[in-house]
Scaffold this motif. Structure first.
Motif, PDB file in Angstrom:
ATOM      1  N   UNK A   1      46.892  46.018  22.539  1.00 58.23           N
ATOM      2  CA  UNK A   1      45.660  45.557  23.186  1.00 58.23           C
ATOM      3  C   UNK A   1      44.766  46.769  23.452  1.00 58.23           C
ATOM      4  N   UNK A   2      43.511  46.684  23.057  1.00 57.26           N
ATOM      5  CA  UNK A   2      42.584  47.804  23.244  1.00 57.26           C
ATOM      6  C   UNK A   2      41.891  47.707  24.598  1.00 57.26           C
ATOM      7  N   UNK A   3      41.418  48.851  25.085  1.00 57.45           N
ATOM      8  CA  UNK A   3      40.650  48.894  26.327  1.00 57.45           C
ATOM      9  C   UNK A   3      41.484  48.874  27.590  1.00 57.45           C
ATOM     10  N   UNK A   4      42.791  49.082  27.484  1.00 58.90           N
ATOM     11  CA  UNK A   4      43.666  49.077  28.645  1.00 58.90           C
ATOM     12  C   UNK A   4      43.891  50.524  29.074  1.00 58.90           C
ATOM     13  N   UNK A   5      43.723  50.793  30.369  1.00 56.45           N
ATOM     14  CA  UNK A   5      43.860  52.155  30.881  1.00 56.45           C
ATOM     15  C   UNK A   5      44.865  52.192  32.025  1.00 56.45           C
ATOM     16  N   UNK A   6      45.531  53.339  32.190  1.00 54.27           N
ATOM     17  CA  UNK A   6      46.471  53.474  33.306  1.00 54.27           C
ATOM     18  C   UNK A   6      45.755  53.637  34.637  1.00 54.27           C
ATOM     19  N   UNK A   7      44.475  53.958  34.609  1.00 55.39           N
ATOM     20  CA  UNK A   7      43.662  54.073  35.824  1.00 55.39           C
ATOM     21  C   UNK A   7      42.637  52.949  35.854  1.00 55.39           C
ATOM     22  N   UNK A   8      42.426  52.372  37.018  1.00 56.83           N
ATOM     23  CA  UNK A   8      41.372  51.385  37.188  1.00 56.83           C
ATOM     24  C   UNK A   8      40.686  51.601  38.516  1.00 56.83           C
ATOM     25  N   UNK A   9      39.436  51.240  38.593  1.00 65.24           N
ATOM     26  CA  UNK A   9      38.704  51.352  39.846  1.00 65.24           C
ATOM     27  C   UNK A   9      37.473  50.480  39.828  1.00 65.24           C
ATOM     28  N   UNK A  10      37.074  50.006  40.989  1.00 68.54           N
ATOM     29  CA  UNK A  10      35.890  49.159  41.110  1.00 68.54           C
ATOM     30  C   UNK A  10      35.529  49.026  42.585  1.00 68.54           C
ATOM     31  N   UNK A  11      34.520  48.186  42.867  1.00 70.31           N
ATOM     32  CA  UNK A  11      34.135  47.964  44.254  1.00 70.31           C
ATOM     33  C   UNK A  11      35.222  47.176  44.969  1.00 70.31           C
ATOM     34  N   UNK A  12      35.272  47.381  46.273  1.00 70.71           N
ATOM     35  CA  UNK A  12      36.260  46.718  47.130  1.00 70.71           C
ATOM     36  C   UNK A  12      35.528  45.981  48.244  1.00 70.71           C
TER      37      UNK A  12
ATOM     38  N   UNK B   1      33.686  48.936  49.935  1.00 71.59           N
ATOM     39  CA  UNK B   1      33.841  50.309  49.492  1.00 71.59           C
ATOM     40  C   UNK B   1      34.285  50.381  48.057  1.00 71.59           C
ATOM     41  N   UNK B   2      35.175  51.327  47.769  1.00 73.20           N
ATOM     42  CA  UNK B   2      35.648  51.575  46.413  1.00 73.20           C
ATOM     43  C   UNK B   2      37.165  51.690  46.443  1.00 73.20           C
ATOM     44  N   UNK B   3      37.813  51.162  45.424  1.00 73.61           N
ATOM     45  CA  UNK B   3      39.259  51.258  45.342  1.00 73.61           C
ATOM     46  C   UNK B   3      39.728  51.165  43.911  1.00 73.61           C
ATOM     47  N   UNK B   4      41.010  51.369  43.720  1.00 71.52           N
ATOM     48  CA  UNK B   4      41.565  51.289  42.376  1.00 71.52           C
ATOM     49  C   UNK B   4      43.065  51.378  42.394  1.00 71.52           C
ATOM     50  N   UNK B   5      43.632  51.407  41.193  1.00 71.46           N
ATOM     51  CA  UNK B   5      45.079  51.425  41.032  1.00 71.46           C
ATOM     52  C   UNK B   5      45.465  52.262  39.821  1.00 71.46           C
ATOM     53  N   UNK B   6      46.687  52.749  39.866  1.00 72.82           N
ATOM     54  CA  UNK B   6      47.248  53.444  38.722  1.00 72.82           C
ATOM     55  C   UNK B   6      48.461  52.658  38.253  1.00 72.82           C
ATOM     56  N   UNK B   7      48.597  52.519  36.919  1.00 72.44           N
ATOM     57  CA  UNK B   7      49.645  51.700  36.327  1.00 72.44           C
ATOM     58  C   UNK B   7      50.465  52.492  35.314  1.00 72.44           C
ATOM     59  N   UNK B   8      51.715  52.073  35.109  1.00 73.41           N
ATOM     60  CA  UNK B   8      52.499  52.453  33.938  1.00 73.41           C
ATOM     61  C   UNK B   8      52.265  51.350  32.922  1.00 73.41           C
ATOM     62  N   UNK B   9      51.940  51.720  31.711  1.00 68.81           N
ATOM     63  CA  UNK B   9      51.572  50.715  30.711  1.00 68.81           C
ATOM     64  C   UNK B   9      52.572  50.724  29.557  1.00 68.81           C
ATOM     65  N   UNK B  10      52.989  49.540  29.172  1.00 68.29           N
ATOM     66  CA  UNK B  10      53.751  49.336  27.939  1.00 68.29           C
ATOM     67  C   UNK B  10      52.930  48.354  27.118  1.00 68.29           C
ATOM     68  N   UNK B  11      52.482  48.798  25.953  1.00 70.14           N
ATOM     69  CA  UNK B  11      51.522  48.013  25.173  1.00 70.14           C
ATOM     70  C   UNK B  11      52.001  47.878  23.734  1.00 70.14           C
ATOM     71  N   UNK B  12      53.061  47.086  23.524  1.00 71.14           N
ATOM     72  CA  UNK B  12      53.550  46.880  22.159  1.00 71.14           C
ATOM     73  C   UNK B  12      52.650  45.929  21.371  1.00 71.14           C
ATOM     74  N   UNK B  13      51.731  45.251  22.049  1.00 72.91           N
ATOM     75  CA  UNK B  13      50.807  44.340  21.378  1.00 72.91           C
ATOM     76  C   UNK B  13      49.579  45.055  20.831  1.00 72.91           C
TER      77      UNK B  13
END
Length: 191
Positions: A143-154, A129-141
């Motif tokens: 880094x590009x392309x990082x999102x608080x939401x992610x999702x993909x096939x499961x 199926x489909x799933x994902x996660x939500x994160x709190x992000x601290x990005x002092x480095x």
């Protein structure tokens, strides 16, 4: 008119067969175990070296709800939705003290599954199926392309043992691509 008569005669028989068949009907449950969050990072600057996964394991748990139907004497298909929480903070440290930290808030999944009943007390299944996660992000480095939401096939698989007609215990594995692995023990209650 004949089609309605056949359907009217057939529906009670299907309902009775479902009620008597193990591992059918609606269920809810809780689960707990090990939850791993991972992130894949490519090196910045394009120097041709391969990226790598950063992984963080921790305790996790969740709740789930689903419904199974019998499509044969030993075959079942169904659907399930779930919410998870936990796992470890994924921290990537860089030179100079900067870091990328992904702290998991919650995960979600919606899947279909199919499997076989072995005897009258064991159900073995695979899911997708489909799933994902939500994160709190601290990005002092930075880094590009990082999102608080992610999702993909499961994808996943598991086995459920029936303790009583309504109560079971299951061992379940799920993988959300480029996000999580989870190994949970759950207790489904069927209605």
């Amino acid at each position: 008119m004949t089609m309605f008569a056949v359907a009217a005669a057939w529906m009670p028989a299907v309902a009775m067969a479902q009620a008597e068949a193990p591992f059918t009907g609606t269920y809810v449950g809780v689960e707990a175990g090990a939850l791993e969050h991972h992130i894949y990072l490519e090196p910045q600057g394009g120097n041709g070296t391969a990226g790598r996964y950063y992984r963080a394991w921790g305790a996790g748990g969740g709740v789930f709800v689903g419904h199974d139907i019998a499509v044969g004497e030993h075959l079942r298909i169904g659907g399930e939705a779930g919410v998870t929480a936990g796992g470890g903070d994924n921290v990537v440290r860089f030179a100079g003290g900067s870091e990328l930290r992904l702290a998991p808030r919650y995960g979600y999944r919606v899947s279909l599954h199919g499997g076989a009943v072995i005897g009258s007390a064991l159900f073995v299944y695979a899911s997708g199926g489909y799933g994902g996660n939500r994160y709190r992000i601290r990005n002092t480095a930075g880094v590009t392309g990082v999102s608080e939401w992610g999702g993909s096939f499961e994808v996943g698989a598991g086995v459920e043992y029936r303790i009583s007609p309504r109560l079971g215990i299951r061992v379940d594995y799920k993988h959300v691509d480029n996000q999580t692995h989870q190994f949970f023990v759950g207790v489904p209650v069927r209605f």
